[in-house]
Scaffold this motif. Sequence first.
Motif, mmCIF file in Angstrom:
data_model
loop_
_atom_site.group_PDB
_atom_site.id
_atom_site.type_symbol
_atom_site.label_atom_id
_atom_site.label_comp_id
_atom_site.label_asym_id
_atom_site.label_seq_id
_atom_site.Cartn_x
_atom_site.Cartn_y
_atom_site.Cartn_z
ATOM 1 N N LYS A 113 -34.137 -23.297 -16.469
ATOM 2 C CA LYS A 113 -33.701 -22.192 -15.631
ATOM 3 C C LYS A 113 -33.838 -20.887 -16.406
ATOM 4 O O LYS A 113 -33.646 -20.870 -17.628
ATOM 5 N N SER A 114 -34.184 -19.825 -15.721
ATOM 6 C CA SER A 114 -34.161 -18.513 -16.354
ATOM 7 C C SER A 114 -33.610 -17.508 -15.351
ATOM 8 O O SER A 114 -33.984 -17.522 -14.175
ATOM 9 N N THR A 115 -32.690 -16.658 -15.823
ATOM 10 C CA THR A 115 -32.036 -15.707 -14.936
ATOM 11 C C THR A 115 -32.328 -14.288 -15.408
ATOM 12 O O THR A 115 -32.148 -13.982 -16.586
ATOM 13 N N LEU A 116 -32.773 -13.466 -14.488
ATOM 14 C CA LEU A 116 -33.053 -12.066 -14.802
ATOM 15 C C LEU A 116 -32.091 -11.162 -14.047
ATOM 16 O O LEU A 116 -31.811 -11.404 -12.874
ATOM 17 N N LEU A 117 -31.607 -10.128 -14.726
ATOM 18 C CA LEU A 117 -30.864 -9.077 -14.046
ATOM 19 C C LEU A 117 -31.726 -7.825 -14.166
ATOM 20 O O LEU A 117 -31.985 -7.346 -15.269
ATOM 21 N N VAL A 118 -32.189 -7.338 -13.022
ATOM 22 C CA VAL A 118 -33.144 -6.233 -13.027
ATOM 23 C C VAL A 118 -32.464 -4.983 -12.461
ATOM 24 O O VAL A 118 -31.916 -5.018 -11.354
ATOM 25 N N LEU A 119 -32.513 -3.901 -13.237
ATOM 26 C CA LEU A 119 -31.800 -2.679 -12.846
ATOM 27 C C LEU A 119 -32.748 -1.659 -12.215
ATOM 28 O O LEU A 119 -33.881 -1.495 -12.678
ATOM 29 N N TYR A 120 -32.249 -0.978 -11.194
ATOM 30 C CA TYR A 120 -33.034 0.048 -10.504
ATOM 31 C C TYR A 120 -32.197 1.305 -10.337
ATOM 32 O O TYR A 120 -30.972 1.248 -10.347
ATOM 33 N N LYS A 121 -32.910 2.397 -10.143
ATOM 34 C CA LYS A 121 -32.236 3.659 -9.900
ATOM 35 C C LYS A 121 -31.574 3.669 -8.526
ATOM 36 O O LYS A 121 -30.443 4.078 -8.358
ATOM 37 N N THR A 122 -32.324 3.220 -7.518
ATOM 38 C CA THR A 122 -31.817 3.290 -6.143
ATOM 39 C C THR A 122 -31.970 1.933 -5.449
ATOM 40 O O THR A 122 -32.835 1.139 -5.821
ATOM 41 N N PRO A 123 -31.144 1.709 -4.424
ATOM 42 C CA PRO A 123 -31.303 0.492 -3.625
ATOM 43 C C PRO A 123 -32.727 0.352 -3.086
ATOM 44 O O PRO A 123 -33.294 -0.741 -3.098
ATOM 45 N N LYS A 124 -33.305 1.482 -2.658
ATOM 46 C CA LYS A 124 -34.644 1.420 -2.077
ATOM 47 C C LYS A 124 -35.651 0.883 -3.099
ATOM 48 O O LYS A 124 -36.504 0.057 -2.776
ATOM 49 N N ASP A 125 -35.554 1.378 -4.340
ATOM 50 C CA ASP A 125 -36.461 0.891 -5.390
ATOM 51 C C ASP A 125 -36.360 -0.633 -5.542
ATOM 52 O O ASP A 125 -37.365 -1.328 -5.679
ATOM 53 N N ALA A 126 -35.120 -1.116 -5.562
ATOM 54 C CA ALA A 126 -34.916 -2.559 -5.752
ATOM 55 C C ALA A 126 -35.493 -3.354 -4.587
ATOM 56 O O ALA A 126 -36.268 -4.298 -4.774
ATOM 57 N N ILE A 127 -35.143 -2.937 -3.392
ATOM 58 C CA ILE A 127 -35.568 -3.678 -2.197
ATOM 59 C C ILE A 127 -37.088 -3.642 -2.031
ATOM 60 O O ILE A 127 -37.700 -4.626 -1.608
ATOM 61 N N ASP A 128 -37.692 -2.501 -2.386
ATOM 62 C CA ASP A 128 -39.157 -2.391 -2.274
ATOM 63 C C ASP A 128 -39.879 -3.448 -3.112
ATOM 64 O O ASP A 128 -41.014 -3.812 -2.815
ATOM 65 N N THR A 129 -39.238 -3.890 -4.188
ATOM 66 C CA THR A 129 -39.885 -4.877 -5.061
ATOM 67 C C THR A 129 -39.911 -6.277 -4.442
ATOM 68 O O THR A 129 -40.762 -7.100 -4.784
ATOM 69 N N VAL A 130 -38.946 -6.548 -3.562
ATOM 70 C CA VAL A 130 -38.764 -7.913 -3.065
ATOM 71 C C VAL A 130 -40.023 -8.511 -2.417
ATOM 72 O O VAL A 130 -40.486 -9.579 -2.825
ATOM 73 N N PRO A 131 -40.621 -7.811 -1.429
ATOM 74 C CA PRO A 131 -41.827 -8.409 -0.834
ATOM 75 C C PRO A 131 -42.974 -8.564 -1.837
ATOM 76 O O PRO A 131 -43.779 -9.487 -1.709
ATOM 77 N N VAL A 132 -43.023 -7.675 -2.829
ATOM 78 C CA VAL A 132 -44.078 -7.770 -3.847
ATOM 79 C C VAL A 132 -43.931 -9.083 -4.628
ATOM 80 O O VAL A 132 -44.902 -9.830 -4.807
ATOM 81 N N ILE A 133 -42.720 -9.374 -5.062
ATOM 82 C CA ILE A 133 -42.492 -10.613 -5.819
ATOM 83 C C ILE A 133 -42.764 -11.834 -4.950
ATOM 84 O O ILE A 133 -43.405 -12.796 -5.372
#
Lengths: 471, 471
Positions: free
Chosen positions: B226-246
Amino acid sequence: MKYNLVTLEIVEELKRICGPKNVFSDEEKMEAYSHDETNAAEYGHMPEVVVTPTTAEEISQIVKLANRELIPITPRGAGSGLSGGAIPIFGGILLSVEKMNKVLDIDYGNMMITTETGIVTNEINNIIKEKGLFYAGYPMSLETCYLGGNIAENAGGGKAVKYGVTGKYIMGMELVTPTGDIVHLGGKLSKDVTGYDLKQLIVGSEGTLGIVTNATIRLTGLPTAKSTLLVLYKTPKDAIDTVPVIMAKGTIPVSMEFMDKLSVQTACEYLNESLPYQQAGAMLLIEVDGTNQEQVELDAEAIGDLCMENGAIEVYVADNYTTQERIWSVRRNIAEAFKVVSPIQSLEDIVVPISAIPDIIPELDRLSEMYDIKIPCYGHAGDGNLHATLVKNPNHTMEHWHEIEAKALRELYQITKKLGGKISGEHGIGVKRKKYMLENMDPVELSLMKGIKKAWDPNYIMNPGKMFDLE
Amino acid sequence: MKYNLVTLEIVEELKRICGPKNVFSDEEKMEAYSHDETNAAEYGHMPEVVVTPTTAEEISQIVKLANRELIPITPRGAGSGLSGGAIPIFGGILLSVEKMNKVLDIDYGNMMITTETGIVTNEINNIIKEKGLFYAGYPMSLETCYLGGNIAENAGGGKAVKYGVTGKYIMGMELVTPTGDIVHLGGKLSKDVTGYDLKQLIVGSEGTLGIVTNATIRLTGLPTAKSTLLVLYKTPKDAIDTVPVIMAKGTIPVSMEFMDKLSVQTACEYLNESLPYQQAGAMLLIEVDGTNQEQVELDAEAIGDLCMENGAIEVYVADNYTTQERIWSVRRNIAEAFKVVSPIQSLEDIVVPISAIPDIIPELDRLSEMYDIKIPCYGHAGDGNLHATLVKNPNHTMEHWHEIEAKALRELYQITKKLGGKISGEHGIGVKRKKYMLENMDPVELSLMKGIKKAWDPNYIMNPGKMFDLE
């Protein structure tokens, strides 16, 4: 049920709905729509009229007409079914979706494709593979069958051990209900608990609850690495005994197909092909996939070792595409080969818990001896789903064969039930297994099913006489 | 619907059926059964009598009595639901499965467990983990919820991105129907097309189509890496925008949880915990699993790189069990923390196509500003399933809040629908979202659902008033 006949006026009205070229009733042209891949002499029945509509709106109007005039409708895909589900046993309107084969939307962001249901299943994979995607829920007949039929039967195939069957991939659908309403169920959603899951009820309902006109399918990444093993055994029992061991201890393979000697030989003769050690008593065809060739080969090797520790004679690795395709072609053509060599037969698809499949083989031997018929067996061993095939003894009369067939099937289904299994894993009930489902199903379950059918199809016009009869 | 009251005679009959200690009607003891995790003041309702039967046969008799006397029955698991599904809004009989928590069968050969539905979900994993197996379909409340409630709601949780939700794992069940019959659906089968798939219809039907008394669950191999990542973003939009990419380019993770700043801070305060860069505008909590630690770490690294290429400020790797648990604990406790800090709120669980989730965040900002309320947001971003939570502004009166809540919810649901989404991804409709489902669902779909309900529950006694009303 009493239905009305399709009059000339009704044919004219159908032509007004979907255009004259999409309606025909000459016997010669209709003959192809009177049977599926079951025995035509036994199960075939002519429709009164065939319609090939091109939109859901046209289908809606046809269904409303059928309700008004009390005429049965039989929806049909490619007609490659194995239980008589697409045969118009009460005549009436045969509705083929063959002209509804457009891809409506390819959504790479959500990894989904939306297509009309008259598309040939394999087309879907041809379209998306260049984007590195694939649809894994297809059945063995993927080169001829339609998506619509796959949904109606909840078809499963050679990749179901790892990837599951059709229903797992159907995320949304457009349905024309038995009363002619058009409704959209589901969507491009990973999760959804907004109301009952009606789309999963439609999947596998054999066209008795409506006509699916388009569907949204979830795609997965195309596996880039693959390893195929052909494992030889002395006896069918030895091969089958290995299956639960691999399922419990090994990497879950994509496929774990079982073939007994007679099945392999018949298909090889039909294809003019030869496999290594064709004389082995039974074979397992095992495929492992993934994204890393090295890992996949390690997984396959571990499975090969498990096989050798559990009674295999030999493990062959099919290490290139041509060899893999040759072996798979043999497996895929068994049913067709038996149809040619032994046309009088009953192809079954019983399903049992994986741990119970070793108990099936001795029972098949017993039935074979008792009734003096051959019962070759092959199928999706990794799913507990076996194609035991009762083949008429050439020395028996047809009358005797029918008697034997009914008795042997009844016994086979009772054995299956006793082992915690069901009479059909992927071919469906249709006409062929209707009386046997009635004998083997809890009356409460049956009455729940009938409750839905009566509520949704009050005039009983949507694919009547399939799966169960209403009293 | 007009129901009859529970008379003393009926209480006596219930005691004869399931023993005096399993029937009670004193107010104080019944209070705990009058609400779930929704706001008790708004949705709570007292039952007339509580029964805690211990067998399906007893439940069958209770249901038959309820039909005879026209008394509503509300089935109940742990009462941890979030839509009011287990609240007896018409009084009558509250039927709790709390005493039905026996494991009936652990079948390692078929990798399945059969258990009564009053078992705490986490217990299942505790029992099987020493055999290297696990059940992946559990929700976030796994330490308190019951399997029965999970089935009723088709609960999903933190592992759904890779493993799917409850329904995917329910292979068979024992059901007491709304008329009191006991029926067994499904079985230990990988494939089954013998009749309609009634068990998947039951899953997610919120107890309106019967009471599931036991279930057979498919298990999978326990992932060892198992590997767990905590990824920090400036804004909610930045974080959510990454989701479909991953989701489109990376290995499919087990989880991809989104948390905005307010959610993280509230949970951290509640737990007296601190996370790195708690001041980040939003975080993604991403977990990858597998059987090979090296491969898992490579996969996680690739996902981390994708995040950095798509606007992340920082990627933290939680490289030991304690750190992983600390982060997950923050995520799991957000809902509870908000309940304590801002008890007047509406916890939502809208679901949209993955590619549409970036469109949700600006709409939440807009609604927040327009109605002058905070709308913290967190949830299962990898499933498109977001817990937008409308929180009452302390400066508003309760009257004003109710007005705002209804308006903002209505808008939120309309936006969701426009994006191809649905109003509930995992919490269900129950009482809380009934009127909104009615507003957002195609009337044809609703009438198909009602058709089933009427056919199966002619006296409308099984969890009435949930999901939809019958006219």
